[in-house]
Design a protein around this motif. Structure first.
Motif, PDB file in Angstrom:
ATOM      1  N   GLN A   6       1.457  25.045 -18.656  1.00 32.81           N
ATOM      2  CA  GLN A   6       0.305  25.523 -19.650  1.00 32.81           C
ATOM      3  C   GLN A   6       1.292  25.836 -20.626  1.00 32.81           C
ATOM      4  OE1 GLN A   6      -2.204  23.057 -20.363  1.00 32.81           O
ATOM      5  NE2 GLN A   6      -2.680  24.463 -22.195  1.00 32.81           N
ATOM      6  N   GLU A   7       1.243  27.268 -19.637  1.00 32.47           N
ATOM      7  CA  GLU A   7       2.289  28.745 -20.413  1.00 32.47           C
ATOM      8  C   GLU A   7       2.908  28.201 -21.496  1.00 32.47           C
ATOM      9  OE1 GLU A   7       2.016  32.684 -22.221  1.00 32.47           O
ATOM     10  OE2 GLU A   7       0.977  31.083 -21.090  1.00 32.47           O
ATOM     11  N   GLU A   8       4.376  27.229 -20.413  1.00 36.03           N
ATOM     12  CA  GLU A   8       5.282  26.741 -21.421  1.00 36.03           C
ATOM     13  C   GLU A   8       4.479  25.584 -22.736  1.00 36.03           C
ATOM     14  OE1 GLU A   8       9.235  24.461 -21.236  1.00 36.03           O
ATOM     15  OE2 GLU A   8       8.385  25.155 -19.776  1.00 36.03           O
ATOM     16  N   LYS A   9       3.744  24.630 -22.146  1.00 40.50           N
ATOM     17  CA  LYS A   9       3.661  23.746 -23.042  1.00 40.50           C
ATOM     18  C   LYS A   9       1.903  23.917 -23.778  1.00 40.50           C
ATOM     19  CE  LYS A   9       6.895  20.925 -20.679  1.00 40.50           C
ATOM     20  NZ  LYS A   9       8.485  20.808 -22.062  1.00 40.50           N
ATOM     21  N   LYS A  10       1.185  24.649 -23.536  1.00 39.67           N
ATOM     22  CA  LYS A  10      -0.058  24.544 -23.969  1.00 39.67           C
ATOM     23  C   LYS A  10      -0.384  23.613 -24.879  1.00 39.67           C
ATOM     24  CE  LYS A  10       1.448  29.010 -25.644  1.00 39.67           C
ATOM     25  NZ  LYS A  10       2.450  29.709 -24.584  1.00 39.67           N
ATOM     26  N   PHE A  11      -0.354  22.522 -23.320  1.00 43.24           N
ATOM     27  CA  PHE A  11      -1.827  20.733 -23.770  1.00 43.24           C
ATOM     28  C   PHE A  11      -2.934  21.458 -23.948  1.00 43.24           C
ATOM     29  CE2 PHE A  11       1.308  19.913 -20.138  1.00 43.24           C
ATOM     30  CZ  PHE A  11       2.245  18.756 -21.502  1.00 43.24           C
ATOM     31  N   THR A  12      -3.767  20.594 -25.010  1.00 40.78           N
ATOM     32  CA  THR A  12      -5.206  20.448 -25.164  1.00 40.78           C
ATOM     33  C   THR A  12      -5.699  19.289 -24.146  1.00 40.78           C
ATOM     34  OG1 THR A  12      -4.331  19.585 -27.812  1.00 40.78           O
ATOM     35  CG2 THR A  12      -4.801  22.007 -27.086  1.00 40.78           C
ATOM     36  N   LYS A  13      -6.237  18.912 -25.546  1.00 38.81           N
ATOM     37  CA  LYS A  13      -6.801  17.750 -24.420  1.00 38.81           C
ATOM     38  C   LYS A  13      -6.483  15.954 -26.108  1.00 38.81           C
ATOM     39  CE  LYS A  13     -11.817  18.262 -26.726  1.00 38.81           C
ATOM     40  NZ  LYS A  13     -11.082  16.983 -27.913  1.00 38.81           N
ATOM     41  N   PRO A  14      -6.467  14.536 -25.526  1.00 37.37           N
ATOM     42  CA  PRO A  14      -6.379  13.185 -26.974  1.00 37.37           C
ATOM     43  C   PRO A  14      -7.568  14.102 -27.743  1.00 37.37           C
ATOM     44  CG  PRO A  14      -5.792  13.256 -24.620  1.00 37.37           C
ATOM     45  CD  PRO A  14      -6.859  14.708 -23.965  1.00 37.37           C
ATOM     46  N   ASP A  15      -7.331  13.721 -28.998  1.00 34.46           N
ATOM     47  CA  ASP A  15      -8.224  13.354 -30.046  1.00 34.46           C
ATOM     48  C   ASP A  15      -9.275  12.489 -29.626  1.00 34.46           C
ATOM     49  OD1 ASP A  15      -6.607  15.647 -31.451  1.00 34.46           O
ATOM     50  OD2 ASP A  15      -5.785  13.723 -32.319  1.00 34.46           O
TER      51      ASP A  15
END
Length: 222
Positions: free
Chosen positions: A52-61
């Motif tokens: 998560q620190e590397e990719k910084k994903f969020t959530k689907p719109d």
């Protein structure tokens, strides 16, 4: 299930008539407490936060909730990771038993099985709306609970017959029954649940100052 017994029971009416209540059909819902050490769980959580620190994903719109998730990323966990090890050595065994018990194996024969895994991080105030896992020809879904702080929210499971029951006039007790897995009643780190993709569920808000962390997966056929 809330409000309703899971097994047959009998009672007499005021007029002396015997009534027997019994479930006509059931939903396969497997739960097992995996034999994981605190170090196993901490290692998996660390791997999730590193990604998560590397990719910084969020959530689907399209999701109307608040959660950090790798759902859309098709995250892969290399063989050297603890998540890969636990899935292949512990989860796969339970999943195989679920499929043999509940799925027509002839529909899987000579077809590719695709297992997608993603993580979910619920910060304080985060939650997830009611949803199912029916996309992509799914035959099974699962959740592995890794971090479940007190007041951190819980998974609520909804009766798959809810819409039909409401259409036939069922009262709220019968049409909206849920199975609440709160922290005190068994939703603890290392617990695995496997369920049919058609079962609606949501996640109640995290009122804790700590993160709630889970791994989810779908089994699809191609």
């Amino acid at each position: 299930m809330k409000n309703l017994p899971e097994e047959n029971y009998e009672f007499y009416t005021q007029q002396g008539n015997l009534l027997i209540w019994k479930p006509l059909f059931c939903v396969p819902y497997y739960t097992v407490q995996l034999d994981l050490s605190e170090q196993d769980i901490e290692s998996m959580i660390d791997e999730i936060y590193t990604i998560q620190e590397e990719k910084k994903f969020t959530k689907p719109d399209s999701w109307s909730c608040n959660v950090i998730t790798s759902y859309e990323s098709k995250t892969t966990f290399p063989p050297h990771t603890k998540i890969y090890e636990i899935f292949n050595e512990r989860i796969a065994f339970a999943l195989t038993n679920y499929l043999k018990d509940n799925i027509d194996m002839s529909i899987i024969k000579n077809r590719k099985i695709d297992i997608s895994i993603w993580y979910n991080i619920y910060k304080k105030g985060d939650w997830q709306e009611k949803h199912d896992h029916m996309a992509n020809n799914g035959v099974a879904s699962g959740i592995l609970y890794l971090k479940t702080p007190k007041n951190g929210g819980y998974t609520r499971w909804y009766n798959p017959l809810e819409k039909l029951m409401v259409a036939c006039g069922a009262n709220e007790k019968h049409s909206t029954q849920t199975l609440d897995n709160d922290h005190e009643s068994g939703q603890i780190p290392g617990q695995l649940v496997i369920f049919p993709p058609y079962v609606d569920h949501d996640v109640s808000p995290n009122f804790s100052d700590e993160d709630r962390v889970t791994l989810s997966f779908n089994v699809n056929i191609r």
